[in-house]
Enzyme design. Structure first.
Site, PDB file in Angstrom:
ATOM      1  N   HIS A 471       0.829  -1.210   0.000  1.00  0.00           N
ATOM      2  CA  HIS A 471       0.000   0.000   0.000  1.00  0.00           C
ATOM      3  C   HIS A 471       0.862   1.258   0.000  1.00  0.00           C
ATOM      4  O   HIS A 471       0.689   2.149  -0.841  1.00  0.00           O
ATOM      5  CB  HIS A 471      -0.920  -0.011   1.230  1.00  0.00           C
ATOM      6  CG  HIS A 471      -1.742   1.227   1.390  1.00  0.00           C
ATOM      7  ND1 HIS A 471      -3.052   1.320   0.979  1.00  0.00           N
ATOM      8  CD2 HIS A 471      -1.448   2.437   1.928  1.00  0.00           C
ATOM      9  CE1 HIS A 471      -3.525   2.513   1.245  1.00  0.00           C
ATOM     10  NE2 HIS A 471      -2.562   3.227   1.828  1.00  0.00           N
ATOM     11  N   GLU A 472       1.785   1.333   0.945  1.00  0.00           N
ATOM     12  CA  GLU A 472       2.607   2.538   1.049  1.00  0.00           C
ATOM     13  C   GLU A 472       3.497   2.707  -0.176  1.00  0.00           C
ATOM     14  O   GLU A 472       3.797   3.837  -0.582  1.00  0.00           O
ATOM     15  CB  GLU A 472       3.445   2.504   2.328  1.00  0.00           C
ATOM     16  CG  GLU A 472       2.622   2.557   3.614  1.00  0.00           C
ATOM     17  CD  GLU A 472       1.715   3.780   3.706  1.00  0.00           C
ATOM     18  OE1 GLU A 472       2.066   4.824   3.113  1.00  0.00           O
ATOM     19  OE2 GLU A 472       0.654   3.689   4.356  1.00  0.00           O
ATOM     20  N   HIS A 475       1.804   4.710  -2.782  1.00  0.00           N
ATOM     21  CA  HIS A 475       2.017   6.152  -2.607  1.00  0.00           C
ATOM     22  C   HIS A 475       3.388   6.558  -3.150  1.00  0.00           C
ATOM     23  O   HIS A 475       3.542   7.612  -3.780  1.00  0.00           O
ATOM     24  CB  HIS A 475       1.959   6.512  -1.124  1.00  0.00           C
ATOM     25  CG  HIS A 475       0.587   6.522  -0.526  1.00  0.00           C
ATOM     26  ND1 HIS A 475      -0.442   7.290  -1.038  1.00  0.00           N
ATOM     27  CD2 HIS A 475       0.090   5.889   0.572  1.00  0.00           C
ATOM     28  CE1 HIS A 475      -1.524   7.116  -0.277  1.00  0.00           C
ATOM     29  NE2 HIS A 475      -1.228   6.275   0.698  1.00  0.00           N
ATOM     30  N   HIS A 478       3.393   6.956  -6.800  1.00  0.00           N
ATOM     31  CA  HIS A 478       2.727   8.211  -7.163  1.00  0.00           C
ATOM     32  C   HIS A 478       3.721   9.364  -7.051  1.00  0.00           C
ATOM     33  O   HIS A 478       3.809  10.226  -7.945  1.00  0.00           O
ATOM     34  CB  HIS A 478       1.535   8.422  -6.225  1.00  0.00           C
ATOM     35  CG  HIS A 478       0.528   9.405  -6.720  1.00  0.00           C
ATOM     36  ND1 HIS A 478      -0.603   9.734  -5.998  1.00  0.00           N
ATOM     37  CD2 HIS A 478       0.463  10.148  -7.837  1.00  0.00           C
ATOM     38  CE1 HIS A 478      -1.301  10.617  -6.665  1.00  0.00           C
ATOM     39  NE2 HIS A 478      -0.678  10.893  -7.786  1.00  0.00           N
TER      40      HIS A 478
END
Length: 684
Positions: A471-472, A475, A478
């Site tokens: 999940h991290e 980020h 991104h």
């Protein structure tokens, strides 16, 4: 100290502008901030002194170029203050909080600067601007207006005072929470009390105790959320109760670290600020500049999901209680029992014991052969560890990231382990954001809070920790991929209720066959995770979703309840526990066996982080996530063409385009909610 002696005041000579953390000392920060504040104000004054009428070139371009030193110093400091908040760093942060707030207001509320931007905004249709330039004018105008630039001078003075006090209070909340979390680590005298934990978990607990001077004992440090990974495997019910009670007591047990009065003042001042800015509530103020648009839209979605989620949780609870009642010594299911009994039911139903999977999830393999491998397959990027580059802490690892053609992309820093100076939870932040105007490339950080085993022992992750890492890293991608001209749009600078979308999509690769087979190999034997186990894991994806959805929605509703108070309502004498109970009853999520994922006194996302009135963002973004996952599955999954499309049309635009417009460009239509309802087990 002279400027030449302060390593923060000169651009770093390291690759990608990685700060010289090996040279920076706490005493360097405040002088660097003072210099950066002054320089930024001079740069803004140079814009507002221009006598000619505003143009994009004489206003927006120098505005975007301004503040480079402050941006560099602030990102360097706040990376450390969240991940390694020593007493010296905490003292600096407390001093800095009102100063930073005052400086930000000096820019956002500058009447001459606002006039120039407003003039450009009024002339937008007549200006020959690129889409990114046009959107830049629109966003600056909207954000300055939203921040209060249109207020009169008396109102601005009141606003500045409110903002400075709030900055100090949120810093205080975080400081209290960190201290209380450390104080409430649960110490056990005997290994018998920790029956059910693995050797690696016991090793980490013994090391945590030794670090506290408690040799021969065991310390279980608390996680940010209400529950704890150990609750799923501890066989001693009293041990489970002690951990849960300690977690739920944070910030609410009196003493120097009690957060109740702090959060109540935060709620009052946020409500007053919203009223000053022309909004009925803080929730209305926040959502007015998000994709949701209004608190009513948020409330409608949360209520729509809460009814079936609560019903599912009740059914799950009944199933758990039936299993308990069949035991020789039955008891009434309580919150600290849920995870443990759930694992028993999961094992009975799907023949899966998630705790026993840890030997297949060695941290290095998950990172290199899972997270990095998926990114290489999807986007063509490669990773090389740069051990010679200094990070801010010895545990943090630095990797250079390159594109498929070998060209430089940026740096990725992973800080995996928990420590007493690190705030709870997991997060991504940027030390440097990409900007063509400034000539910068991205440096991004992922922080987790995985217990550190004793020296020489492997780090074996839980399935939840594997999920968090993927999940991290979403980020991080991104932040790495955003390719923009103007720093205002750099990295993950998108709406709060959109920012979780890319990270959630990245979770889909955890069980993707090619990825899983590459990283899920037994630490001792090298054997892959058996195919039948993988099948059962997939079959059980909606298992316990009633609980998971309910605990999340309960926290999201608490956030909305606090921030839906008007200024008058917030002035009342409020009992925090009673307020929570009333709010949860209002939405039907008042099940004692399913407490909120975060209670108010340790709800860092909303009282010290950037999610006030915005914790709903996770489920809001998940609508896009579930819909995008459907697209990937329909189009072949882990293929370069899919990754290139996702990168070019969503991740790569950063904040330079309306996010929902970017999603439509990627998907060909707006997102639909049905995939989310199916995933969460909420479909009719």
């Amino acid at each position: 100290m002279t400027d030449a002696e302060n390593p923060l005041l000169a651009p770093s000579d390291l690759p990608y502008g990685l700060p010289r953390y090996d040279l920076i000392r706490p005493e360097h920060y405040l002088p660097a901030f003072e210099r950066a504040f002054a320089e930024h104000l001079q740069e803004i004054a140079a814009i507002t002194r221009v006598r000619s009428m505003p143009t994009f070139e004489n206003t927006m371009v120098p505005l975007e170029a301004a503040g480079g030193l402050l941006d560099r110093v602030a990102r360097t400091f706040y990376t450390v203050s969240s991940a390694d908040a020593t007493p010296a760093i905490q003292e600096i942060e407390e001093t800095l909080a009102p100063l930073m707030s005052a400086h930000e207001d000096a820019i956002r509320l500058d009447a001459q600067l606002y006039w120039r931007i407003r003039t450009l905004h009024e002339q937008l249709d007549g200006l020959d601007l690129s889409p990114e330039q046009r959107y830049l004018v629109e966003r600056h105008h909207r954000e300055m207006t939203h921040a209060g630039a249109a207020l009169d001078e008396d109102q601005k003075r009141t606003l500045v005072d409110l903002n400075q006090r709030l900055a100090s209070l949120t810093t205080t909340f975080e400081k209290h929470l960190l201290a209380d979390t450390n104080e409430l680590a649960v110490v056990f005298d005997s290994v018998d009390e920790l029956s059910g934990l693995s050797e690696a978990e016991l090793s980490a607990a013994a090391q945590a105790a030794a670090d506290r001077g408690l040799e021969g004992r065991y310390a279980v440090t608390l996680t940010l959320f209400t529950g704890h990974p150990h609750l799923a495997s501890l066989t001693d019910r009293e041990s489970r109760r002690r951990i849960m009670d300690a977690s739920r007591a944070r910030g609410s047990r009196g003493g120097a670290n009690d957060n109740r009065e702090t959060l109540l003042e935060i709620v009052r001042l946020r409500a007053q600020r919203a009223r000053l800015l022309g909004y009925a509530t803080h929730a209305e103020y926040v959502t007015s500049d998000q994709t949701a648009g209004s608190p009513e839209a948020v409330h409608a979605m949360l209520r729509r999901l809460a009814v079936p989620a609560a019903a599912n949780a009740r059914r799950e609870q009944e199933a758990l209680q039936r299993l308990i009642d069949e035991q020789p010594e039955p008891f009434t299911l309580e919150a600290h029992d849920w995870a443990f009994v759930t694992e028993k039911v999961r094992t009975a139903t799907y023949d899966i014991d998630t705790a026993s999977l840890r030997p297949w999830f060695e941290a290095g393999s998950v990172l290199q052969d899972g997270v990095f491998h998926a990114a290489t397959q999807l986007y063509g990027i490669t990773f090389t560890e740069r051990t010679e580059l200094p990070a801010y802490h010895p545990d943090a690892r630095v990797f250079e990231v390159r594109n498929a053609d070998g060209s430089a992309l940026g740096l990725y820093v992973l800080d995996l382990y928990t420590r007493d100076t690190k705030r709870g939870g997991a997060w991504m932040n940027s030390i440097v954001t990409q900007s063509e105007l400034r000539g910068t490339a991205p440096v991004v950080v992922n922080n987790l809070n995985v217990p550190k085993p004793a020296p020489g022992q492997p780090t074996l992750l839980t399935l939840d920790e594997v999920t968090t890492l993927f999940h991290e890293f979403g980020h991080a991608l991104h932040g790495l991929f955003a390719t923009v001209t103007y720093p205002h749009f750099g990295g993950t600078a998108v709406f709060r209720d959109f920012v979780e979308f890319p990270s959630q999509v990245n979770e889909m690769w955890i069980f993707w066959p090619d990825v899983l087979a590459n990283y899920a190999k037994h630490i001792d034997t090298g054997e892959p995770l058996p195919a039948d186990v993988v099948d059962r894991l997939r079959d059980s994806e909606t298992f316990n979703q009633g609980f998971a959805t309910s605990e999340y929605l309960a926290a999201a509703w608490l956030d909305q309840a606090w921030h839906s108070l008007t200024a008058e309502e917030a002035e009342a004498d409020i009992d925090v526990a009673a307020f929570e109970a009333s709010a949860l009853a209002d939405i039907g999520l008042d099940n004692p066996a399913v407490p909120p994922r975060y209670s108010s006194t340790y709800f860092a996302h909303v009282f010290s982080g950037g999610y006030s009135a915005g914790y709903y963002s996770y489920i809001w973004s998940e609508v896009l996530d579930a819909d995008a996952v459907e697209w990937f599955r329909e189009n072949g999954g882990l293929e370069r063409a899919n990754g290139d499309r996702f990168r070019a049309r969503l991740l790569g635009v950063g904040g330079s385009k309306d996010p929902l417009e970017a999603y439509r460009d990627f998907r060909g239509r707006d997102a639909e909610i049905d995939p989310l309802l199916k995933r969460r087990g909420l479909a009719a």
